[in-house]
Design an enzyme around this catalytic site. Sequence first.
Site, PDB file in Angstrom:
ATOM      1  N   ARG A  17      -0.228 -70.468-116.943  1.00  0.00           N
ATOM      2  CA  ARG A  17      -1.541 -70.016-116.447  1.00  0.00           C
ATOM      3  C   ARG A  17      -1.477 -69.927-114.922  1.00  0.00           C
ATOM      4  NH1 ARG A  17      -1.693 -75.598-117.207  1.00  0.00           N
ATOM      5  NH2 ARG A  17      -2.063 -76.720-115.262  1.00  0.00           N
ATOM      6  N   VAL A  33      -4.683 -74.329-110.389  1.00  0.00           N
ATOM      7  CA  VAL A  33      -5.675 -74.687-109.372  1.00  0.00           C
ATOM      8  C   VAL A  33      -5.058 -74.554-107.972  1.00  0.00           C
ATOM      9  CG1 VAL A  33      -7.157 -76.543-108.518  1.00  0.00           C
ATOM     10  CG2 VAL A  33      -6.794 -76.297-110.975  1.00  0.00           C
TER      11      VAL A  33
END
Length: 450
Positions: free
Chosen positions: A294, A297
């Site tokens: 993914r 952050v």
Amino acid sequence: MSFFRKILIANRGEIAVRVIRACRELGIKTVAVYSDVEKDSLHIKLADEAICIGPAPSIQSYLNIPAIISAAEITDAEAIHPGYGFLAENPHFEEACITSGITFIGPSTENIRLGGDKAKARRTMKQKGVPVVPGSDGTVHDEKEVRKIIKKIGIPVIIKASAGGGGKGMRIVYDEKEIENAFHMAQREAMAAFGKGDLYVEKYITEMRHIEVQILADNRGNVVHLGERDCSVQRRHQKLIEESPYSFSTPRFRKKIGDLAVKAARAMKYRNAGTIEFIVDNNGNIYFMEINTRVQVEHPVTEMITGVDIVKEQIKLAAGEELSYKQQDIKLTGHSIECRINAEDPEKFIPCPGKIISFIPPGGPGVRVDTVAYSGWVVPSHYDSLIAKVITCGKTRDEAITRMRRALGEFIIEGINTTIPFYLKILDNPDFLAGNFNTHFLEKFNNNKK
Ligand code: MV4
């Protein structure tokens, strides 16, 4: 060039805002989704369209696959960006997108499945010549197998959940007497957290740095890495400060860990953006740990020193574009650091939702703030408490840190507690300033305070 006409962002918070910004720069229309309590969220205000997908609990909204797919169909979105968390690493969600003729902006379902099966990933990497910590070959089925491995590699070992993450289903074995208990505790915890009790074993590296490498890969087998990030400053398996490059990095170290990351990506035919996580021990040995399938952050620290917009690259790669960078086009300049600001008590880390009375973010040279908050916004209690990321850069690590101190000092947030005071203390810690830390830094830091 337009890659998609319209993208739905299946997320909330600062990452939803981040993806909308990338879409706008690419000339792509955006659809935001929200739960009942987030009508007034910033991602709704910034998107071209917004659609309610259910009640506040994430299971009924941000994790609700049929509701999200319907939202994409109703709004004619051609692609979905999942952000991080929620459905980002759920292979069933990607399959639902594909079945509905929607492009999932991310890696293949096979990539996501391997990333979520850590024992299998470890085995795959070992077979393809990416070094792994000594330990089991795939999963261990009972405590006898653990005992056998300990006979071979010695104590201590760490038992990990194959479906793991966040430290759940993890046990360290310091004494042979603890094997049986540790195995069953880890298995029970893994079962409860992930519905799968599969475990694997690794030699426990008592002092390690968590270093990860950002990679980008297209559908034609081209892979580049964007350098490393040091994410060793973590608390209860939550990263709090990340930086790039690693304080003691050298061109030789970067080439070594970067080449290993590219090799790992090729070994699994990776595509789109991803991160290869490594353990680096006190002797500088590098071992593969996990793959994150993914956008993370902490991606902005890499963006700050490479100039690459990772989210725009994700979108272009998902549209089938060829990588626009060769490895030699990637140049790292200066140093960048990120602090994750949470709506939490800065001493006890207890979430502190509520209304923000005043919100005045810092600015000026070398400062980036990725946030979903604004004056008057109510931090909901239903989701994680990350409200802003402050990212600074400078020519040197010292300059990036000085700017971070300055930026956090400027930041006005009234009405709720935040973790800013905690970061200001770390930024004055001599060991942190010297780059002298490992994944146990915060345990020691907190003990010294008492
Ligand atoms: C390890 C390790 C030492 N040796 N693996 C994995 C998930 C991440 N959140 C922590 N992980 C670790 N994996 C090997 N082979 C040390 C950690 C680790 C840790 C382990 C137990 C308790 C606290 C920890 C804090 C940071 C890192």
